[in-house]
Design a protein around this motif. Structure first.
Motif, PDB file in Angstrom:
ATOM      1  N   MET A 198       0.767  -1.248   0.000  1.00 27.58           N
ATOM      2  CA  MET A 198       0.000   0.000   0.000  1.00 27.58           C
ATOM      3  C   MET A 198       0.798   1.298   0.000  1.00 27.58           C
ATOM      4  O   MET A 198       0.212   2.363  -0.191  1.00 27.58           O
ATOM      5  CB  MET A 198      -1.011   0.017   1.138  1.00 27.58           C
ATOM      6  N   ASN A 199       2.081   1.240   0.170  1.00 27.11           N
ATOM      7  CA  ASN A 199       2.878   2.453   0.084  1.00 27.11           C
ATOM      8  C   ASN A 199       3.473   2.549  -1.313  1.00 27.11           C
ATOM      9  O   ASN A 199       4.214   1.658  -1.703  1.00 27.11           O
ATOM     10  CB  ASN A 199       4.001   2.418   1.137  1.00 27.11           C
ATOM     11  N   PRO A 200       3.181   3.551  -2.117  1.00 26.89           N
ATOM     12  CA  PRO A 200       2.517   4.813  -1.776  1.00 26.89           C
ATOM     13  C   PRO A 200       1.073   4.961  -2.267  1.00 26.89           C
ATOM     14  O   PRO A 200       0.472   5.984  -2.008  1.00 26.89           O
ATOM     15  CB  PRO A 200       3.379   5.834  -2.543  1.00 26.89           C
ATOM     16  N   LEU A 201       0.514   3.968  -2.966  1.00 27.65           N
ATOM     17  CA  LEU A 201      -0.752   4.230  -3.671  1.00 27.65           C
ATOM     18  C   LEU A 201      -1.989   3.671  -2.976  1.00 27.65           C
ATOM     19  O   LEU A 201      -3.085   3.716  -3.541  1.00 27.65           O
ATOM     20  CB  LEU A 201      -0.662   3.745  -5.121  1.00 27.65           C
ATOM     21  N   GLY A 202      -1.829   3.141  -1.768  1.00 23.50           N
ATOM     22  CA  GLY A 202      -3.002   2.711  -1.021  1.00 23.50           C
ATOM     23  C   GLY A 202      -3.330   1.244  -1.205  1.00 23.50           C
ATOM     24  O   GLY A 202      -2.647   0.511  -1.917  1.00 23.50           O
ATOM     25  N   PRO A 203      -4.411   0.795  -0.554  1.00 30.42           N
ATOM     26  CA  PRO A 203      -4.791  -0.626  -0.584  1.00 30.42           C
ATOM     27  C   PRO A 203      -5.305  -1.023  -1.969  1.00 30.42           C
ATOM     28  O   PRO A 203      -5.981  -0.249  -2.626  1.00 30.42           O
ATOM     29  CB  PRO A 203      -5.938  -0.713   0.431  1.00 30.42           C
ATOM     30  N   PHE A 204      -5.002  -2.245  -2.383  1.00 28.74           N
ATOM     31  CA  PHE A 204      -5.442  -2.728  -3.692  1.00 28.74           C
ATOM     32  C   PHE A 204      -5.815  -4.205  -3.549  1.00 28.74           C
ATOM     33  O   PHE A 204      -6.947  -4.530  -3.189  1.00 28.74           O
ATOM     34  CB  PHE A 204      -4.316  -2.470  -4.720  1.00 28.74           C
ATOM     35  N   PRO A 250      -2.661   7.909   4.162  1.00 30.11           N
ATOM     36  CA  PRO A 250      -2.045   6.637   3.771  1.00 30.11           C
ATOM     37  C   PRO A 250      -2.789   5.859   2.682  1.00 30.11           C
ATOM     38  O   PRO A 250      -2.323   4.793   2.308  1.00 30.11           O
ATOM     39  CB  PRO A 250      -2.137   5.837   5.075  1.00 30.11           C
ATOM     40  N   LEU A 251      -3.903   6.343   2.146  1.00 26.34           N
ATOM     41  CA  LEU A 251      -4.736   5.463   1.322  1.00 26.34           C
ATOM     42  C   LEU A 251      -4.617   5.688  -0.175  1.00 26.34           C
ATOM     43  O   LEU A 251      -5.367   5.109  -0.948  1.00 26.34           O
ATOM     44  CB  LEU A 251      -6.200   5.554   1.773  1.00 26.34           C
ATOM     45  N   GLY A 252      -3.698   6.549  -0.591  1.00 21.71           N
ATOM     46  CA  GLY A 252      -3.461   6.706  -2.022  1.00 21.71           C
ATOM     47  C   GLY A 252      -4.237   7.841  -2.650  1.00 21.71           C
ATOM     48  O   GLY A 252      -4.991   8.546  -1.988  1.00 21.71           O
ATOM     49  N   PRO A 253      -4.076   8.030  -3.961  1.00 21.83           N
ATOM     50  CA  PRO A 253      -4.717   9.140  -4.670  1.00 21.83           C
ATOM     51  C   PRO A 253      -6.227   8.940  -4.758  1.00 21.83           C
ATOM     52  O   PRO A 253      -6.695   7.819  -4.934  1.00 21.83           O
ATOM     53  CB  PRO A 253      -4.104   9.071  -6.078  1.00 21.83           C
TER      54      PRO A 253
END
Lengths: 438, 438
Positions: free
Chosen positions: A255-261, B257-260
């Motif tokens: 999740m770093n840097p674009l968040g949870p996926f 912390p959760l992205g764009p």
């Protein structure tokens, strides 16, 4: 904000006895919407309203011709195989139909015998998603959750600087939103074990649930046209329970840097009934922000939101292991809290979502983010309850211990509103079970 | 991976002269798919293929009855108002139709006069999105972009530890994906100015583009059933150009912390024509990973991907200011690079997307992330070209300077494949203009 009317009168009763039982989730004051067909059949799905232990089949009701005029038009929309068009129709249509359904279901209603023919036992129906969800967005609006999880990832600085200034959110995966009762397989993915030099490909070892509520978008907004906060609730149809299952080992590595996926997109469960904002009117509470904390910027602040932006929904999480099922024991309650503790309101979430011009569409789903209350027993995720997996919790009934979820564990979310002088409004349950990795 | 066949023969010519011109984007070897109607009409949208300076109207072609059998079935799917069903039909259907279209468009084809009646000049059509996009995912697969942007946010440690181990991605907003030519208003949002104690609500002051490519999902996968890397390309229909417009001041404040989220979801533009993977066969290149860098884990590695997982697409970014338009000048080229520099292949992106069981659906869109090459002039975003807004770039033609985008700036992405011994394959353009904040 809608006002109280006769449909909120706690003394109102239905001719359907099961709707009048103390503690019923679906009394005549509730009337939540969903999409159903007879279980195991290949019938067409159609809209329905829960009442007592029955559902009122809106397609069958529409054929009776007992509801006419504007309410009849709204009924036609609500009877379709997805509620998007009804959601798009807006608050006047929703309220008109609510009043008409109340009239035909109330004690002494004239069409009782005809309407009875449109009832199906809840035990005999299956659901699908109430709308075609174009986009699913998940917010992050519990400061207690943010602090609890932040401590696991960033012990020195658990709360990010933006949290108190805006309702943070990320886009989730719409395709893997499923209806309560859909089980799923433990996901594979990539994780970085503590101290390792290279990541591993594994079946998730830190599988978690997240106690959330969801809300559905009613009328949308055009791209480039933000919805002001004062109008935001006119774009919200209603609320449900939502479980944002999470693979923590995969999530924290990716999740770093674009968040949870991938840590989230393998499955998100929602409860089948959408409780309308109309039904929740008696349970609205003030939006409280302590004076020593940052106050919302002007675009996230208005009197209606301050006066009654919150909703006091009681929430409970049950964990039912294979042992519970084998022994015929009830699920262990592992958390109990309320939605009233959220740091941002659903109106603020919707206004923030559109402030840059993002277009919302009828039937879109927003999650509120994990709902954790101020005390340890009110945490809405097992990573918090077990303090990052370091302190196992003990399950009532079986005495089993858990740090994260095991195969065969079912998680059952429940929600309800209760207070003196108002009828109880229930959300039913949101259930899902972890199957072994494929 | 598809093999070369007669449809890739660079000597092949069409009876349509404009398809045979040197430098044409749409020769008979290309045959990209889109959805069109006559500009300004209220005709139904339908599928089409670009050829020379014309489009072949597939609905009109289907009525002629000159393409029959399996190709005729595929033509019926491709003629619909969205390509989802055709995308779902899979590689055999795509190839069968490609071959049939090649046959009717080639020099000496028997049905020339009939087929001519199905042509419309490209200048006379308007497009809409080629598919109903269920979900839009954006990857982050240029190591040069990750390093360039990382330096702005995290000077000490620009590349996050996961970057070289997995293709990072986040979920984007499907509802605000628009077709080339759609202008949008500069978004409002929240930003934290450097050194400020509280954020501000403003119209974006650091508006950016992102040069990306997109790819469309063909057949989907069931939830819980990952697509192995070796089969991933069978699930990819084709590629387009994609501009992931970004509000950097809003994005950098909100994304931890959760992205764009709002920094991206106000608008994403794509080019109207989808170039099929079949058309790109002559331009596949080896997936090269330097020996001293982490090698992909087994589930992200297989011989076909190593041999030809890359695609060598030349890319160019033009910036056209109001001055350029007023003076009749061509847009200034501000970047030039190739897709071959990406750190992960599109097959690896799709395999990673499904590894946890996430279900993809026909017509879903994935972006590759900003495409920046190894040198400074190859950067795919203005935040990189201007070194975080500190070093303005000068626009050819007008001599204007830019750190970020101004109102009236149009960004035009172009892409094409060229090499000795193969016909040029063009992507056309992806254009969008910044309108003033509302």
């Amino acid at each position: 904000m809608t006002l109280l009317d006769h449909t909120h009168n706690p003394a109102a009763r239905s001719w359907l006895a099961s709707a009048n039982l103390t503690g019923a989730d679906f009394p005549i004051q509730n009337l939540p919407f969903g999409v159903i067909r007879r279980r195991g059949s290949n019938e067409a799905f159609r809209g329905a309203v829960a009442i007592g232990d029955q559902v009122l089949d809106l397609a069958a009701l529409a054929k009776l011709g007992v509801i006419t005029g504007a309410a009849g038009d709204a009924l036609q929309q609500a009877a379709k195989d997805a509620l998007n068009d009804f959601m798009a129709a807006g608050p006047d249509a929703w309220r008109t139909l609510r009043h008409a359904l109340f009239d035909v279901l109330k004690e002494g209603g004239t069409a009782e015998q005809a309407v009875r023919s449109s009832l199906i036992a809840q035990a005999d129906v299956e659901h699908r998603l109430p709308s075609r969800i174009g986009d699913y967005t998940d917010f992050y609006t519990s400061i207690h959750h943010a602090r609890n999880v932040g401590r696991v990832i960033r012990p020195d600085d658990p709360l990010t600087p933006n949290f108190q200034w805006l309702p943070i959110a990320y886009h989730g995966r719409a395709s893997s939103v499923v209806i309560s009762g859909t089980d799923y397989h433990r996901p594979h993915g990539q994780a970085m074990p503590p101290g390792a030099k290279a990541p591993v490909y594994n079946a998730c070892t830190r599988l978690d649930f997240e106690l959330e509520m969801g809300f559905f978008v009613g009328p949308g907004n055009a791209m480039g046209r933000p919805v002001p906060l004062a109008q935001a609730e006119q774009h919200i149809f209603g609320m449900c329970l939502l479980n944002d299952w999470s693979a923590r080992d995969h999530q924290f590595w990716e999740m770093n840097p674009l968040g949870p996926f991938l840590g989230k997109n393998f499955c998100t469960s929602i409860s089948p009934w959408i409780v309308t904002m109309d039904a929740l009117v008696p349970f609205r509470v003030a939006f409280e922000r302590p004076a020593d904390e940052p106050q919302p910027l002007a675009y996230l602040d208005e009197p209606g939101n301050r006066a009654a932006g919150g909703v006091d929904v009681q929430l409970s999480v049950g964990l039912e292991s294979e042992q519970h099922r084998t022994k015929g024991l009830a699920a262990a309650e592992i958390s109990r809290t309320s939605f009233r503790h959220q740091y941002w309101t659903i109106a603020q979430m919707l206004a923030q979502h559109t402030v840059g011009g993002c277009n919302l569409q009828p039937g879109d789903l927003c999650g509120t983010g994990t709902i954790s209350g101020p005390t340890a027993g009110e945490a809405g995720a097992i990573v918090e309850l077990s303090q990052g997996g370091t302190k196992p919790i003990t399950l009532a009934g079986t005495g089993e211990q858990r740090t994260f979820l095991l195969d065969g564990d079912a998680v059952i979310l429940r929600g309800w509103c209760e207070r003196e002088g108002a009828a109880r409004i229930g959300f039913g349950e949101c259930r899902g079970m972890v199957l072994p990795a494929v």
